[in-house]
Every structure is written in structure tokens, then in C-alpha cells.
Scaffold this active site. Structure first.
Site, PDB file in Angstrom:
ATOM      1  N   LYS A  27       0.895  -1.397  -0.047  1.00 37.78           N
ATOM      2  CA  LYS A  27       0.031  -0.167   0.035  1.00 37.78           C
ATOM      3  C   LYS A  27       0.861   1.219   0.196  1.00 37.78           C
ATOM      4  CE  LYS A  27      -2.608  -1.221   3.552  1.00 37.78           C
ATOM      5  NZ  LYS A  27      -2.038  -2.826   3.766  1.00 37.78           N
ATOM      6  N   THR A  28       2.165   1.292   0.958  1.00 34.49           N
ATOM      7  CA  THR A  28       2.663   2.408   0.833  1.00 34.49           C
ATOM      8  C   THR A  28       3.243   2.384  -0.405  1.00 34.49           C
ATOM      9  OG1 THR A  28       3.193   1.978   3.133  1.00 34.49           O
ATOM     10  CG2 THR A  28       4.447   3.704   2.440  1.00 34.49           C
ATOM     11  N   ASP A  35      -1.406   6.459   6.433  1.00 39.72           N
ATOM     12  CA  ASP A  35      -1.418   5.258   6.779  1.00 39.72           C
ATOM     13  C   ASP A  35      -2.659   4.903   7.906  1.00 39.72           C
ATOM     14  OD1 ASP A  35      -0.641   2.758   6.342  1.00 39.72           O
ATOM     15  OD2 ASP A  35       1.219   2.848   7.372  1.00 39.72           O
ATOM     16  N   THR A  45      -6.161  -1.461   6.695  1.00 46.99           N
ATOM     17  CA  THR A  45      -6.053  -2.852   6.829  1.00 46.99           C
ATOM     18  C   THR A  45      -7.392  -3.411   7.044  1.00 46.99           C
ATOM     19  OG1 THR A  45      -5.577  -2.674   9.005  1.00 46.99           O
ATOM     20  CG2 THR A  45      -3.816  -3.492   7.404  1.00 46.99           C
ATOM     21  N   ARG A  94       6.578  -8.309   1.511  1.00 46.81           N
ATOM     22  CA  ARG A  94       7.417  -7.721   2.639  1.00 46.81           C
ATOM     23  C   ARG A  94       7.958  -8.925   3.214  1.00 46.81           C
ATOM     24  NH1 ARG A  94       4.437  -4.531   6.956  1.00 46.81           N
ATOM     25  NH2 ARG A  94       4.336  -3.029   5.394  1.00 46.81           N
TER      26      ARG A  94
END
Ligand code: ADE
Length: 343
Positions: free
Chosen positions: A77-78, A122, A171, A230
Site C-alpha cells: 500500500k505504501t 497510513d 487494513t 514484505r
């Protein structure tokens, strides 16, 4: 190539005088991030929809509509928010819901935004309600109402803002209030990656980091990474260490298997907490159903950790089932042993 800078901002003693802080990203992690949409692997529907919206906005010479990115942690997302800023040839200011404690924290950021800039928030579902209300008119009318003084002398002044793009990440899209959710024009849901997509991510990262890796080695890491880039990139570094110390420096399938076993990642790609979670339901609660609070207390974990980090992948893969009366593991067949054991 357009480069995009990041400024991280949170509560400031005096929001009116705040100065940009340098980016707090770890350089090694950041360098693995794709910078352009064309470099981004997987999430094909999201990438396709975003590409159309970006091209259309650029053709019209307008900032992109506000974007809401939702999905489990670690899926990019980032990274996508950085890419949006780069593709729009602008810069990004980053903050998070919990950092915006007071309306003035948000006000300071909004009034300092430049035309077209991307504001990344975020964990947007964690913005306090008093702060969230200021976002509504900022997103819709590009202005904020500021109340001066109190009581009989109270006055509201409208502060105009430059047209910006808000990129919110969460999330838990379900925890967003309707007024906030409705103000996003572009809603993008990120889902877990396939093993094949993650193999490409691992191979690309290995190439950037100059790590020799065989295709089978990349696939072995990928298929045990819970569908999450990640995690794949973290495991790649651990396997590299192992290959360097115990092998010839090349990541083969066997080296990857041995290294991942040492990391506590099993054949199915589950880690110690995943196994403890499943074993607790299976053994202490006889397969369930068990409520999330009871489960969290037994595991000594926060319910948020279970709901945001542990459960999405286990649910997706069918290791656990969520019912109205609680979590259950799928019924073991009479001729099959239980899969998980505590301890
Ligand atoms: N690194 C992490 N996520 C990635 C992705 N989706 N595509 C390419 N590289 C990545």
C-alpha cells in the site's frame, strides 16, 4: 525519471511553524520498492485501474482523485502511494492515523500542501473522530473551517487549500466511517500474491541486491512467504545469510529449505505464531468455536494483531473458519490426525 521525495509529519508543538522532516524509511528496504507502475509485479486489477485513472488525470491536467488502498499488511500500500506521487510527477507527504492526535496536527499538514501533492495517511481507520471531521471538507471542497475564539465571540473562518490527492491506507476498510469512505473516488483492494508473482518479486529483489539465486530457490522462498512481498524480501535476506555461511553463497532450493526451517517457517509457510494460533484452537478449544478475545488472551496477543496480521492469510488458505460464534478449524476427518499441536 521523475523522483519523488517523502516528508513524514506528525504532531508538532506549533503546527503553523512545522518544518519538513527527512524521510524515515530504511534505505535498504526502500531500494527494493518499485518506483514506477510498470515495475510493479502482481495486483493486476489494481494496477490496471490505477493506470487508467493516472493517465486520465494527467491528460486533463488535474490531480488524481482521492484513493483508498485496503488490504492486509505488507502487500504494497505504501509502495503504491509512492508510485502514485512519482507517476503524477509530484511529491508525497506521509503521516498516519495515530499521529494525527489533534485537529491542529492535520490542519498544519493540510495548509502546507502544495497543489497536486499526495498526502498519504497510513492506518487511516485510526484517525480520531474529532480530526476526521476536518478531512471531510478538505477532501470534498479543498477548504477547512477553522473556529476562532469561543462563546459569543466565536467565528468560523474558511481556509482554502490547494487541490491535493489523499491516499488513505487501511487494513480494515470495514472500520472506516461511511462519510470518510464515500469521499474516496478510487477504491483499490490489495489481495495476497500468488507464489508465481512472489517468485518474480524475489528474483527482482535478488537482482537488485546482487544475490545469486536459482529459480527453484526463489520459488521456495516465495511459496513460504504467506503471499506477502514484505515477508518474501525479509526471508530472502535471511536465506542469503545462510547461503553465505553454510553454502557457496548461491540460494538453491535446498539452501532455502534449510534456512527457512531454521527461521521457524514450516513447509506450508506458517510461522511460530500461526502454528500457536491454530494449535490453541485445535487443542485447548477442541477445534472451536472460540471467541477472538478468549483466543487473544490465551495467546497473550492483542486482538488487533490476530485480526490484522495472523488471521487474513489463515482464513484465505482455509486453515481457520470465522463463524458467528467464533473461530473454528476445519473439521478433522476421523481417519486423519489433527494437524497442529501445542508446544
Ligand atoms: N517489491 C515489493 N513488492 C513488489 C511488487 N509488487 N512488485 C515489485 N517489487 C516489489
Amino acid at each position: 525519471m521523475a523522483r519523488e521525495k517523502v516528508v513524514k509529519r506528525g504532531p508538532q508543538p506549533d503546527a503553523g511553524e512545522q518544518k519538513p522532516l527527512p524521510a524515515a524509511d530504511e534505505p535498504a528496504i526502500k531500494s527494493l520498492r518499485p518506483r514506477r507502475l510498470a515495475e510493479y509485479i502482481g495486483q493486476t486489477q489494481v494496477v490496471g485501474n490505477l493506470a487508467v485513472a493516472l493517465q486520465a488525470a494527467k491528460q486533463r491536467g488535474e490531480p488524481l482523485d482521492h484513493v483508498l488502498l485496503h488490504g492486509p499488511p505488507g502487500l504494497g500500500k505504501t509502495t503504491l502511494s509512492h508510485i502514485i506521487a512519482t507517476e503524477m510527477e509530484t511529491t508525497m507527504v506521509a503521516t498516519s492515523g495515530p499521529m494525527l492526535e489533534k485537529p491542529k496536527d492535520l490542519m498544519g499538514i493540510l495548509t502546507n500542501l502544495e497543489a497536486g501533492q499526495v498526502l498519504f495517511i497510513d492506518e487511516i481507520h485510526r484517525i480520531p473522530h474529532t480530526v476526521e471531521e476536518f478531512l471531510y471538507s478538505a477532501m470534498e471542497d479543498f477548504q477547512v473551517d477553522f473556529v476562532l475564539d469561543r462563546g459569543a465571540f466565536a467565528k468560523t473562518i474558511k481556509i482554502p487549500l490547494k487541490r491535493f490527492t489523499l491516499v488513505g491506507a487501511t487494513t480494515r476498510a470495514g472500520l472506516l466511517t461511511a462519510p470518510l469512505r464515500d469521499r474516496f473516488g478510487i477504491l483499490l483492494h490489495l489481495d495476497f500474491y500468488t507464489a508465481e508473482e512472489l517468485t518474480e518479486v524475489v528474483a527482482r529483489s535478488a537482482d537488485i541486491l546482487d544475490i545469486p539465486i536459482e529459480p527453484d530457490g526463489a520459488f521456495e522462498i516465495a511459496r513460504r512467504s504467506r503471499g506477502t512481498p514484505r515477508i518474501a524480501n525479509r526471508l530472502l535476506r535471511r536465506v542469503r545469510d545462510y547461503a553465505q555461511v553454510h553454502g557457496r553463497g548461491v540460494i538453491t532450493r535446498d539452501i532455502a529449505r534449510l534456512a527457512l526451517e531454521r527461521e521457524g517457517i514450516d513447509e506450508r509457510g506458517l510461522d511460530a505464531l500461526d502454528r500457536r494460533y491454530l494449535a490453541t484452537i485445535d487443542e485447548l478449544y477442541a477445534g472451536g468455536p472460540v471467541g477472538i478475545e478468549a483466543l487473544a488472551a490465551t495467546l497473550n496477543e492483542e486482538t488487533d494483531t490476530l485480526e490484522d496480521i495472523i488471521e487474513p492469510y489463515l482464513l484465505k488458505e482455509g486453515y481457520v473458519i470465522r463463524t458467528a460464534s467464533g473461530r473454528k478449524t476445519p473439521q478433522a476427518r476421523a481417519d486423519q490426525p489433527r494437524l497442529f499441536s501445542v508446544g
